[in-house]
Design an enzyme around this catalytic site. Sequence first.
Site, mmCIF file in Angstrom:
data_model
loop_
_atom_site.group_PDB
_atom_site.id
_atom_site.type_symbol
_atom_site.label_atom_id
_atom_site.label_comp_id
_atom_site.label_asym_id
_atom_site.label_seq_id
_atom_site.Cartn_x
_atom_site.Cartn_y
_atom_site.Cartn_z
ATOM 1 N N CYS A 1 63.347 -1.434 -104.584
ATOM 2 C CA CYS A 1 64.356 -2.282 -105.222
ATOM 3 C C CYS A 1 63.795 -2.896 -106.503
ATOM 4 O O CYS A 1 62.702 -3.462 -106.506
ATOM 5 C CB CYS A 1 64.783 -3.370 -104.240
ATOM 6 S SG CYS A 1 65.774 -4.673 -104.984
ATOM 7 N N SER B 1 70.958 -4.793 -94.318
ATOM 8 C CA SER B 1 70.217 -3.706 -94.947
ATOM 9 C C SER B 1 69.178 -3.219 -93.951
ATOM 10 O O SER B 1 68.182 -3.894 -93.708
ATOM 11 C CB SER B 1 69.550 -4.198 -96.236
ATOM 12 O OG SER B 1 70.554 -4.548 -97.152
ATOM 13 N N LEU B 2 69.445 -2.067 -93.353
ATOM 14 C CA LEU B 2 68.622 -1.600 -92.235
ATOM 15 C C LEU B 2 67.469 -0.713 -92.725
ATOM 16 O O LEU B 2 66.313 -0.966 -92.420
ATOM 17 C CB LEU B 2 69.532 -0.845 -91.252
ATOM 18 C CG LEU B 2 68.955 -0.456 -89.917
ATOM 19 C CD1 LEU B 2 68.464 -1.664 -89.145
ATOM 20 C CD2 LEU B 2 70.009 0.299 -89.075
ATOM 21 N N HIS B 3 67.803 0.354 -93.402
ATOM 22 C CA HIS B 3 66.855 1.288 -94.035
ATOM 23 C C HIS B 3 65.992 2.086 -93.066
ATOM 24 O O HIS B 3 65.630 3.221 -93.369
ATOM 25 C CB HIS B 3 65.946 0.584 -95.059
ATOM 26 C CG HIS B 3 66.711 -0.188 -96.072
ATOM 27 N ND1 HIS B 3 67.716 0.373 -96.814
ATOM 28 C CD2 HIS B 3 66.647 -1.491 -96.451
ATOM 29 C CE1 HIS B 3 68.246 -0.544 -97.608
ATOM 30 N NE2 HIS B 3 67.621 -1.685 -97.400
ATOM 31 N N CYS C 1 61.215 -5.574 -101.317
ATOM 32 C CA CYS C 1 61.396 -4.184 -100.860
ATOM 33 C C CYS C 1 60.948 -3.246 -101.982
ATOM 34 O O CYS C 1 61.392 -3.402 -103.121
ATOM 35 C CB CYS C 1 62.859 -3.918 -100.517
ATOM 36 S SG CYS C 1 63.529 -5.115 -99.345
ATOM 37 N N CYS D 1 71.436 -3.594 -108.533
ATOM 38 C CA CYS D 1 71.138 -4.833 -109.243
ATOM 39 C C CYS D 1 69.646 -5.065 -109.414
ATOM 40 O O CYS D 1 68.857 -4.684 -108.584
ATOM 41 C CB CYS D 1 71.781 -5.996 -108.523
ATOM 42 S SG CYS D 1 73.386 -6.315 -109.208
ATOM 43 N N CYS E 1 63.616 -11.947 -106.164
ATOM 44 C CA CYS E 1 63.694 -11.967 -104.700
ATOM 45 C C CYS E 1 62.283 -11.944 -104.130
ATOM 46 O O CYS E 1 61.410 -11.235 -104.629
ATOM 47 C CB CYS E 1 64.468 -10.754 -104.203
ATOM 48 S SG CYS E 1 64.668 -10.738 -102.408
ATOM 49 N N GLY F 1 68.555 -10.923 -105.207
ATOM 50 C CA GLY F 1 68.226 -12.014 -104.290
ATOM 51 C C GLY F 1 68.638 -11.783 -102.853
ATOM 52 O O GLY F 1 69.423 -10.890 -102.542
ATOM 53 N N GLU F 2 68.064 -12.596 -101.976
ATOM 54 C CA GLU F 2 68.362 -12.541 -100.548
ATOM 55 C C GLU F 2 69.260 -13.748 -100.227
ATOM 56 O O GLU F 2 68.777 -14.883 -100.140
ATOM 57 C CB GLU F 2 67.045 -12.573 -99.760
ATOM 58 C CG GLU F 2 67.188 -12.753 -98.265
ATOM 59 C CD GLU F 2 68.273 -11.894 -97.621
ATOM 60 O OE1 GLU F 2 68.219 -10.665 -97.714
ATOM 61 O OE2 GLU F 2 69.197 -12.489 -97.015
ATOM 62 N N SER G 1 75.343 -9.487 -97.884
ATOM 63 C CA SER G 1 74.360 -8.521 -97.399
ATOM 64 C C SER G 1 73.006 -9.209 -97.223
ATOM 65 O O SER G 1 72.581 -9.985 -98.079
ATOM 66 C CB SER G 1 74.248 -7.396 -98.442
ATOM 67 O OG SER G 1 73.219 -6.509 -98.110
ATOM 68 N N ASN H 1 68.736 4.739 -105.803
ATOM 69 C CA ASN H 1 68.735 4.760 -107.268
ATOM 70 C C ASN H 1 67.286 4.817 -107.722
ATOM 71 O O ASN H 1 66.471 4.059 -107.195
ATOM 72 C CB ASN H 1 69.314 3.440 -107.789
ATOM 73 C CG ASN H 1 70.712 3.601 -108.317
ATOM 74 O OD1 ASN H 1 71.124 4.688 -108.686
ATOM 75 N ND2 ASN H 1 71.440 2.511 -108.346
ATOM 76 N N CYS I 1 79.917 -7.296 -107.631
ATOM 77 C CA CYS I 1 78.662 -7.474 -106.899
ATOM 78 C C CYS I 1 77.895 -8.602 -107.604
ATOM 79 O O CYS I 1 77.661 -8.529 -108.815
ATOM 80 C CB CYS I 1 77.903 -6.144 -106.982
ATOM 81 S SG CYS I 1 76.216 -6.223 -106.429
ATOM 82 N N GLU J 1 72.071 -10.565 -112.624
ATOM 83 C CA GLU J 1 73.025 -9.490 -112.905
ATOM 84 C C GLU J 1 74.224 -9.512 -111.979
ATOM 85 O O GLU J 1 74.134 -9.941 -110.837
ATOM 86 C CB GLU J 1 72.320 -8.139 -112.720
ATOM 87 C CG GLU J 1 71.187 -7.978 -113.692
ATOM 88 C CD GLU J 1 70.406 -6.708 -113.452
ATOM 89 O OE1 GLU J 1 69.196 -6.725 -113.684
ATOM 90 O OE2 GLU J 1 71.005 -5.718 -113.010
HETATM 91 N N1 SAH Z 1 68.837 -8.949 -100.492
HETATM 92 C C1 SAH Z 1 70.019 -8.489 -99.875
HETATM 93 C C2 SAH Z 1 71.181 -8.309 -100.837
HETATM 94 C C3 SAH Z 1 70.857 -7.758 -102.187
HETATM 95 S S1 SAH Z 1 70.245 -6.084 -102.218
HETATM 96 C C4 SAH Z 1 69.762 -7.200 -99.109
HETATM 97 O O1 SAH Z 1 68.706 -6.606 -99.262
HETATM 98 O O2 SAH Z 1 70.635 -6.823 -98.330
HETATM 99 C C5 SAH Z 1 71.774 -5.223 -101.988
HETATM 100 C C6 SAH Z 1 71.635 -3.796 -101.527
HETATM 101 O O3 SAH Z 1 71.100 -2.974 -102.578
HETATM 102 C C7 SAH Z 1 70.719 -3.645 -100.329
HETATM 103 O O4 SAH Z 1 71.358 -2.954 -99.287
HETATM 104 C C8 SAH Z 1 69.572 -2.858 -100.913
HETATM 105 O O5 SAH Z 1 68.968 -2.085 -99.947
HETATM 106 C C9 SAH Z 1 70.245 -2.033 -101.997
HETATM 107 N N2 SAH Z 1 69.301 -1.474 -102.978
HETATM 108 C C10 SAH Z 1 68.280 -2.099 -103.578
HETATM 109 N N3 SAH Z 1 67.606 -1.236 -104.392
HETATM 110 C C11 SAH Z 1 68.215 -0.046 -104.293
HETATM 111 C C12 SAH Z 1 67.987 1.227 -104.882
HETATM 112 N N4 SAH Z 1 66.968 1.437 -105.718
HETATM 113 N N5 SAH Z 1 68.826 2.227 -104.567
HETATM 114 C C13 SAH Z 1 69.872 2.026 -103.699
HETATM 115 N N6 SAH Z 1 70.120 0.853 -103.107
HETATM 116 C C14 SAH Z 1 69.313 -0.186 -103.398
HETATM 117 FE FE1 SF4 Z 2 65.400 -8.554 -102.097
HETATM 118 FE FE2 SF4 Z 2 67.488 -7.145 -101.169
HETATM 119 FE FE3 SF4 Z 2 65.948 -6.185 -103.169
HETATM 120 FE FE4 SF4 Z 2 64.946 -6.330 -100.695
HETATM 121 S S1 SF4 Z 2 66.700 -5.064 -101.377
HETATM 122 S S2 SF4 Z 2 63.900 -6.991 -102.580
HETATM 123 S S3 SF4 Z 2 65.890 -8.193 -99.958
HETATM 124 S S4 SF4 Z 2 67.230 -7.995 -103.255
#
Ligand code: SAH
Ligand code: SF4
Length: 404
Positions: A141, A239-241, A138, A358, A134, A184-185, A216, A315, A127, A108
């Site tokens: 996601c 991506s800290l969280h 997480c 995504c 991936c 993806g990462e 990212s 989301n 984006c 996507e």
């Molecule tokens: N894998 C990499 C880049 C792709 S994810 C990473 O994790 O940084 C891109 C961003 O989308 C990340 O910051 C991730 O935390 C965020 N993301 C993923 N799922 C999400 C969701 N359900 N709501 C809000 N942000 C989300």
């Molecule tokens: Fe992969 Fe980024 Fe989604 Fe985590 S947030 S599963 S690293 S795409």
Amino acid sequence: MAIARARSAPPDLARDPRPGLSGVRPEELAAWLTERRHPAYRARQVADAVWRGTAATLDEVLTLPAALRDELTAAYRFDTVADTELRPSDGGLTEKGLHRLSDGALVESVLMHYPARGARRERHTLCISSQAGCAVGCPFCATGELGFTRDLETAEIVDQVRHAARRLAADGRRLTNVVFMGMGEPLLNLDRVLAAVDALNDPGRFGLGARHITVSTSGVVPGIRRLTALGPQFTLAISLHAARDALRDVLVPLNRRWPVAEVVAAAREHATATGRRVSYETTMIAGINDTEEDARAMAELLRGDHAHVNLIPMNPVAHTPWTASPDEAIRRFAATLAAAGVTATIRRNRGQEIGAACGQLAAERAGAPAAPAVAWRRQRLEAASARALRGQRSDEPVPVGVDA
Ligand code: SAH
Ligand code: SF4
């Protein structure tokens, strides 16, 4: 993880072995042409067709002789995206693309339009995805839920950009920013991502300045160090969280391999070496990572750094029991960071109704997992986050495929 693996079915077609033309370096293309006794100036014509043209296939590139078009077609693909489904949202401000690749893998991209505001010019940000699925997994996601399918080739990454740029050009507009925040990462497919960034940067190819590209990462420490050694190529987002390991073990499972302090230390070195501010992304999840204790831990972790935090309400995704933090909790979190001198911005998520985080369209296409599997996964997540909130580190293994 068991469900994620079960759902990450391999694509059903054989992958087209021909490299995509947009992933080929100019010197490689020139050598290929010379070897076949074509004049060197043809390299510029091919590049113009790939990067500036409006053609959808090589057959439409009439500046090239038919025989050369045939030779090129036998060796390369003009476009690695087989098919794209577009879904507009937010009154046309967001446009989501679901791309099918030669083997049937789905990835996507999301195009976001930001109208001009005051002195600020209009922006069009794309984006993009770097992998199909991936491995990091997480739990909040949609891509993580799909599991890992495969790395994208350089041209498969770049062609998402070419498609969006062509659509914008048809309306007299230009793509201004690219962010690797799709599926993806990126740092687990770093060679191809760097080659894609090179193609996007190069004035003779796409010509987008490094400051307009953001990559990212969820915290692949060896990848961050490699980027630091290369110097400023683009903006780095982490991506800290969560700032506490126990919670981050659950939210970003590769934290079990590279704990948060190592990630932030690598990001700090990157900021010092490149002079560029690092941005930290935090997806805000109600009652999970939005508490005062979490805000204080993050403030302590980042105090005094050349950094900026983006707070993004989660989301909704089908397989988690979690929801977005209420606005009030996010504002309180930002205030605690600000009190420690850490700047933070609250971001509104775009295109939520079509799942613009995504991976959500691809997950939808993969079909809903069976209800008992979702219930089992939710239960495990609730137990894991409850243990994490009591400060207990995870005893789950590092996800397969993240040990770069
Ligand atoms: N894998 C990499 C880049 C792709 S994810 C990473 O994790 O940084 C891109 C961003 O989308 C990340 O910051 C991730 O935390 C965020 N993301 C993923 N799922 C999400 C969701 N359900 N709501 C809000 N942000 C989300
Ligand atoms: Fe992969 Fe980024 Fe989604 Fe985590 S947030 S599963 S690293 S795409």
